[in-house]
Design a protein around this motif. Structure first.
Motif, PDB file in Angstrom:
ATOM      1  N   PRO A  34      -6.924   1.288   0.257  1.00  0.00           N
ATOM      2  CA  PRO A  34      -7.922   1.320   1.082  1.00  0.00           C
ATOM      3  C   PRO A  34      -9.057   2.546   0.955  1.00  0.00           C
ATOM      4  O   PRO A  34      -8.381   3.652   0.328  1.00  0.00           O
ATOM      5  CB  PRO A  34      -7.412   1.425   2.552  1.00  0.00           C
ATOM      6  CG  PRO A  34      -6.220   1.076   2.327  1.00  0.00           C
ATOM      7  CD  PRO A  34      -5.804   1.355   0.871  1.00  0.00           C
ATOM      8  N   LYS A  35     -10.255   2.539   1.440  1.00  0.00           N
ATOM      9  CA  LYS A  35     -10.936   3.499   1.330  1.00  0.00           C
ATOM     10  C   LYS A  35     -10.594   4.963   2.008  1.00  0.00           C
ATOM     11  O   LYS A  35     -10.030   4.575   3.174  1.00  0.00           O
ATOM     12  CB  LYS A  35     -12.302   3.221   2.048  1.00  0.00           C
ATOM     13  CG  LYS A  35     -13.748   4.489   1.814  1.00  0.00           C
ATOM     14  CD  LYS A  35     -14.758   3.817   2.288  1.00  0.00           C
ATOM     15  CE  LYS A  35     -15.713   4.956   3.011  1.00  0.00           C
ATOM     16  NZ  LYS A  35     -15.661   5.378   4.458  1.00  0.00           N
TER      17      LYS A  35
ATOM     18  N   ILE B 227       0.778  -1.124   0.024  1.00  0.00           N
ATOM     19  CA  ILE B 227       0.075  -0.077  -0.194  1.00  0.00           C
ATOM     20  C   ILE B 227       0.944   1.197  -0.056  1.00  0.00           C
ATOM     21  O   ILE B 227       0.631   2.341  -0.728  1.00  0.00           O
ATOM     22  CB  ILE B 227      -1.112   0.080   1.149  1.00  0.00           C
ATOM     23  CG1 ILE B 227      -2.074  -1.245   1.005  1.00  0.00           C
ATOM     24  CG2 ILE B 227      -1.645   1.400   1.287  1.00  0.00           C
ATOM     25  CD1 ILE B 227      -3.006  -1.167   2.257  1.00  0.00           C
TER      26      ILE B 227
ATOM     27  N   ARG C 240      -4.731   5.882   3.289  1.00  0.00           N
ATOM     28  CA  ARG C 240      -5.930   6.416   3.531  1.00  0.00           C
ATOM     29  C   ARG C 240      -5.878   7.957   3.428  1.00  0.00           C
ATOM     30  O   ARG C 240      -7.418   8.296   3.539  1.00  0.00           O
ATOM     31  CB  ARG C 240      -6.452   5.744   4.654  1.00  0.00           C
ATOM     32  CG  ARG C 240      -6.753   4.092   4.630  1.00  0.00           C
ATOM     33  CD  ARG C 240      -6.966   3.495   5.726  1.00  0.00           C
ATOM     34  NE  ARG C 240      -8.264   3.721   5.940  1.00  0.00           N
ATOM     35  CZ  ARG C 240      -9.127   3.566   7.046  1.00  0.00           C
ATOM     36  NH1 ARG C 240      -8.315   3.076   8.128  1.00  0.00           N
ATOM     37  NH2 ARG C 240     -10.374   3.727   7.196  1.00  0.00           N
TER      38      ARG C 240
END
Length: 147
Positions: free
Chosen positions: A91-92, A50, A132
Motif C-alpha cells: 500500500p501507499k 502484506i 505502510r
C-alpha cells in the motif's frame, strides 16, 4: 482481486516482458507466501500477505546496508531493485503527518498515559499501518509522546 492473484498476474506480465529481475522477485514473494500457507494450512489474507512482503522489504534493506558496509555495491544494487519491485505491491506509504495523526488517535483510543502502555499502543497501531510505515520508526515516535 487479492494480493496473491495480483502477484500471479504480474508474474505472467514479467514473463512475457522477459524482465528477469521482476520475475525472480515476484516468484520469491509468491514462494514466501506459499510457504506460510503450507505451514499454517490456511490461505493468507491480504493483510497477512502484506506482512510477508513488508518483512521481505525489511530483510532486503538490512542486506543492502550490510553489502554497502562490506563494499559490495553490485549486491546492494540487486537488493535495491528487488525492494523496488516488492514495494509496487505494498500500500501507499503514510506521510509523517498521517503517521502522527494515527499515533495521537491511537494513544487517545487506548488511553495510554505512560511508557507502560507502549505495548497496547503498538498492538492497536500495527493493523492500521502494516506495510505502510516502518514499525521501528513508529515505536520511536510513540516513545517520544509517552514520556
Amino acid at each position: 482481486m487479492n494480493l496473491t492473484d495480483q502477484l500471479k498476474d504480474q508474474m505472467k506480465v514479467a514473463m512475457r516482458a522477459k524482465d528477469k529481475v521482476r520475475l525472480g522477485t515476484i516468484r520469491m514473494a509468491l514462494a514466501a507466501i506459499k510457504q506460510i500457507e503450507v505451514d499454517t494450512r490456511e490461505t493468507l489474507t491480504d493483510e497477512q500477505a502484506i506482512a510477508v512482503l513488508t518483512k521481505m522489504v525489511k530483510q532486503r534493506r538490512d542486506s543492502i546496508s550490510q553489502y554497502e558496509a562490506a563494499n559490495r555495491p553490485e549486491l546492494a544494487q540487486a537488493e535495491a531493485e528487488e525492494v523496488k519491485v516488492i514495494e509496487t505491491f505494498l500500500p501507499k506509504p503514510l506521510t509523517d503527518d498521517e503517521i502522527a495523526a494515527i499515533i495521537d488517535a491511537t494513544i487517545e483510543q487506548v488511553g495510554a498515559a505512560s511508557m507502560a502502555d507502549m505495548g497496547k499502543v503498538m498492538g492497536a497501531l500495527k493493523s492500521k499501518v502494516q506495510g505502510r510505515a516502518d514499525m521501528g520508526a513508529i515505536g520511536t515516535l510513540i516513545r517520544a509522546k509517552l514520556k
